[in-house]
Design an enzyme around this catalytic site. Structure first.
Site, short mmCIF file in Angstrom:
data_model
loop_
_atom_site.label_atom_id
_atom_site.label_comp_id
_atom_site.label_asym_id
_atom_site.label_seq_id
_atom_site.Cartn_x
_atom_site.Cartn_y
_atom_site.Cartn_z
N ASP A 55 -0.18 5.26 0.79
CA ASP A 55 -0.45 6.26 1.83
C ASP A 55 -0.65 5.58 3.18
O ASP A 55 -1.49 4.69 3.32
CB ASP A 55 -1.69 7.09 1.47
CG ASP A 55 -1.47 7.95 0.24
OD1 ASP A 55 -0.31 8.26 -0.07
OD2 ASP A 55 -2.47 8.31 -0.42
N ASP A 93 0.87 -1.17 0.00
CA ASP A 93 0.00 0.00 0.00
C ASP A 93 0.92 1.22 0.00
O ASP A 93 2.11 1.11 0.27
CB ASP A 93 -0.88 -0.03 1.25
CG ASP A 93 -1.71 1.23 1.41
OD1 ASP A 93 -2.42 1.60 0.46
OD2 ASP A 93 -1.61 1.85 2.49
#
Length: 216
Positions: free
Chosen positions: A19, A17
């Site tokens: 952010d 991932d």
């Protein structure tokens, strides 16, 4: 950390991932939503509270039901793009070392954001980019659907069971688990439900991620 003679472990892949996992964008996201709320004269704290747990379309429906969702989204995109150009970003400790050590063909980014923003943020934080980036435009179903992570594995030529997912958010954790992958959580005090391992920070996880990817 990793010996210069170590070799990548065949068939092992790491899916990140972005952010909250590699890049600290919490303050940026709050600022963007505060500016968005200001455009519509809405309570910024309430808007941000809703935005933290829903996708943009759901946020608009809840906090601005009388507004055109397409217009709301266009305004949000305008503000997010400006933030990529002018906002202050930081990579989490360990991100540069980790991504710079992993073979470029052995990892991917799986994000609910858009690729041009990811590239902008990585340029601002001097992080290397992989060959595979699965963004919001690449799939019709976002996290917690397993589709984004399964697409990343497909593009890498990987089997789901050979993939390690690194996530910070419960929806991303759920997506990785539903994809049949190993999921480790980082950058949170409390483990998300279902994670196979939890680390309080990305830095703490770096040695184990590299051990997963490399032969001893």
């Amino acid at each position: 950390m990793i010996s210069e003679f170590a070799q990548p472990r065949p068939g092992r892949y790491v899916l990140f991932d972005v952010d909250g996992t590699l890049i600290d964008a919490v303050a940026n996201q709050r600022r963007v939503w505060e500016m968005w709320a200001g455009r519509y004269r809405l309570d910024a704290d309430e808007v941000h509270r809703v935005a933290l747990r829903t996708r943009p379309a759901e946020t608009f429906a809840q906090v601005a039901p009388d507004r055109d969702p397409a217009e709301c989204l266009a305004v949000l995109h305008e503000l997010e793009d400006e933030d990529v150009r002018s906002g202050v970003y930081g990579a989490f400790d360990g991100a540069s070392e980790l991504l710079g050590t992993l073979p470029v063909a052995s990892w991917a980014l799986v994000t609910s954001n858009y690729e041009h923003r990811v590239r902008g943020r990585f340029a601002r934080t001097n992080l290397p980019l992989p060959r595979v980036i699965v963004d919001a435009a690449a799939v019709q179903e976002g996290k917690p659907s397993p589709v984004p992570y399964l697409l990343a594995a497909e593009q890498l030529g990987a089997r789901p069971e050979d993939c390690l997912v690194i996530e910070d958010a419960p929806s991303g954790v759920e997506a990785g688990l539903r994809a049949g992958m190993t999921v480790w959580g980082v950058n949170t005090e409390v483990p998300a439900a279902g994670v196979h391992r939890h680390f309080g920070s990305l830095r703490e996880a770096v040695p184990d991620i590299l051990a997963f990817a490399f032969l001893p």
